[in-house]
Motif scaffolding. Structure first.
Motif, mmCIF file in Angstrom:
data_model
loop_
_atom_site.group_PDB
_atom_site.id
_atom_site.type_symbol
_atom_site.label_atom_id
_atom_site.label_comp_id
_atom_site.label_asym_id
_atom_site.label_seq_id
_atom_site.Cartn_x
_atom_site.Cartn_y
_atom_site.Cartn_z
ATOM 1 N N GLU A 208 -1.053 4.087 -12.085
ATOM 2 C CA GLU A 208 -1.739 4.702 -13.233
ATOM 3 C C GLU A 208 -0.840 5.729 -13.899
ATOM 4 O O GLU A 208 -0.743 5.789 -15.127
ATOM 5 C CB GLU A 208 -3.037 5.352 -12.746
ATOM 6 C CG GLU A 208 -4.067 4.356 -12.256
ATOM 7 C CD GLU A 208 -4.452 3.368 -13.338
ATOM 8 O OE1 GLU A 208 -4.703 3.790 -14.470
ATOM 9 O OE2 GLU A 208 -4.468 2.154 -13.044
ATOM 10 N N ASN B 274 2.507 5.882 -8.102
ATOM 11 C CA ASN B 274 1.146 5.592 -8.552
ATOM 12 C C ASN B 274 1.196 4.786 -9.843
ATOM 13 O O ASN B 274 1.741 5.253 -10.840
ATOM 14 C CB ASN B 274 0.404 6.907 -8.781
ATOM 15 C CG ASN B 274 -1.070 6.693 -8.983
ATOM 16 O OD1 ASN B 274 -1.526 5.560 -9.039
ATOM 17 N ND2 ASN B 274 -1.820 7.763 -9.090
ATOM 18 N N LYS C 120 0.826 -1.212 0.000
ATOM 19 C CA LYS C 120 0.000 0.000 0.000
ATOM 20 C C LYS C 120 0.855 1.253 0.000
ATOM 21 O O LYS C 120 0.614 2.192 -0.749
ATOM 22 C CB LYS C 120 -0.925 -0.020 1.219
ATOM 23 C CG LYS C 120 -2.100 -0.940 1.010
ATOM 24 C CD LYS C 120 -2.990 -0.973 2.226
ATOM 25 C CE LYS C 120 -4.110 -1.972 2.019
ATOM 26 N NZ LYS C 120 -4.879 -2.190 3.240
ATOM 27 N N THR D 163 2.489 1.761 -3.436
ATOM 28 C CA THR D 163 1.620 2.356 -4.447
ATOM 29 C C THR D 163 1.270 3.796 -4.109
ATOM 30 O O THR D 163 0.906 4.564 -4.997
ATOM 31 C CB THR D 163 0.317 1.556 -4.586
ATOM 32 O OG1 THR D 163 -0.171 1.252 -3.287
ATOM 33 C CG2 THR D 163 0.554 0.295 -5.362
ATOM 34 N N LYS D 164 1.376 4.182 -2.808
ATOM 35 C CA LYS D 164 1.208 5.604 -2.498
ATOM 36 C C LYS D 164 2.374 6.406 -3.068
ATOM 37 O O LYS D 164 2.196 7.506 -3.581
ATOM 38 C CB LYS D 164 1.140 5.805 -0.976
ATOM 39 C CG LYS D 164 -0.264 5.750 -0.432
ATOM 40 C CD LYS D 164 -0.221 5.980 1.063
ATOM 41 C CE LYS D 164 -1.501 5.492 1.712
ATOM 42 N NZ LYS D 164 -1.349 5.438 3.175
#
Lengths: 121, 161
Positions: B73, B71, B64, B67-68
């Motif tokens: 995307e 990112n 987590k 991915t913080k």
């Protein structure tokens, strides 16, 4: 069934004959670019700098002698990868793009299926 | 299917090791990308080295937090941008009246300068940018399959204790 077996055997024989003919033809007709018969391998291993590099042939000649005047890149490998073979690098990088897109599609569908199953339970 | 044996997340040793190794890995990878035309290396190799930062972040801080920090995307969009940049640099030859992927303005500067080799340098940069974002995204994608369940389990265990 017998006719099928006969056809298979005949086609295999024909393919084998054409392949052998192609190999023999290639061996007889293709010019030999480099013949290493004059080089003594033990001497070359003991003293690698004795190898004659003054007369490279073909593409190697262009890359070794005219690299600086053609590309100004100090690294020959970078010159080959990004200039002489720019198409090839384009294909390589797009292979990576395609692989990642495919992995993304598969993994995201798996996530969706797992979520649906959890909701059902 | 879970892979729980071996490495413990949030262990102080793993965290300190990743913290101390990550800046060197990123700096060395960026150096390899930037000096691709002068020294050994290039876009692909340096990009993969920089992308190992995602793996180190995951090992130290869990999925987590990784991915913080990175990112996925944004990484995915940036990879497409790198591919487009490479095509545009290849099309420069067509715009200036030569073949596709032709090196058009290579006579600036001296041999050994960074910007001396024309489009070769910038093509190397675009490939490095593309590979580091792409492989980073791929690593985070693969870890996302295995990691989140493990994270939740550990949080539950901590709460019980």
């Amino acid at each position: 069934m017998k006719a099928r077996k006969a056809i298979t055997i005949i086609s295999l024989v024909v393919i084998l004959a054409f392949g052998l003919a192609a190999v023999v033809n290639a061996y007889l007709n293709i010019p030999i670019a480099y013949d290493g018969s004059d080089v003594n391998v033990v001497d070359l291993y003991n003293d690698p700098e004795s190898y004659d590099v003054s007369n490279p042939d073909g593409v190697a000649d262009i890359i070794v002698k005219e690299n600086l005047s053609k590309t100004m890149a100090a690294n020959n490998v970078a010159a080959v990868v990004f200039d002489f073979r720019g198409y090839d690098t384009l294909g390589e990088s797009f292979i990576l793009l395609t692989a990642i897109a495919g992995a993304f599609v598969i993994v995201s569908r798996g996530h969706k299926k797992a979520k649906k199953e959890e909701e059902k339970q | 299917m879970r892979f729980k044996s071996g490495i413990q997340e949030r262990s102080i040793v793993v965290k300190c090791g990743a913290d101390s190794f990550l800046p060197f890995a990123v700096t060395f990878g960026v150096y390899i990308i930037l000096f691709g035309t002068v020294s050994p290396g290039g876009g692909f190799q340096g990009g993969v080295m920089v992308a190992s930062a995602a793996l180190l972040l995951y090992l130290a801080y869990g999925f987590k937090n990784a991915t913080k920090a990175l990112n996925p995307e944004v990484l995915r969009v940036n990879e497409a941008c790198g591919a487009t940049l490479y095509v545009i640099l290849g099309m420069l030859g067509i715009f200036l009246g030569a073949n596709f992927c032709r090196n058009v303005f290579f006579n600036d500067g001296q041999v050994g300068d960074l910007i001396s080799a024309g489009t070769i340098t910038f093509m190397g940069y675009s490939v490095g940018y593309k590979v580091l974002t792409g492989v980073g995204f791929l690593l985070l994608l693969m870890l996302g399959l295995l990691a989140p369940d493990d994270d939740e389990d550990e949080e539950e265990e901590v709460a019980v204790e």
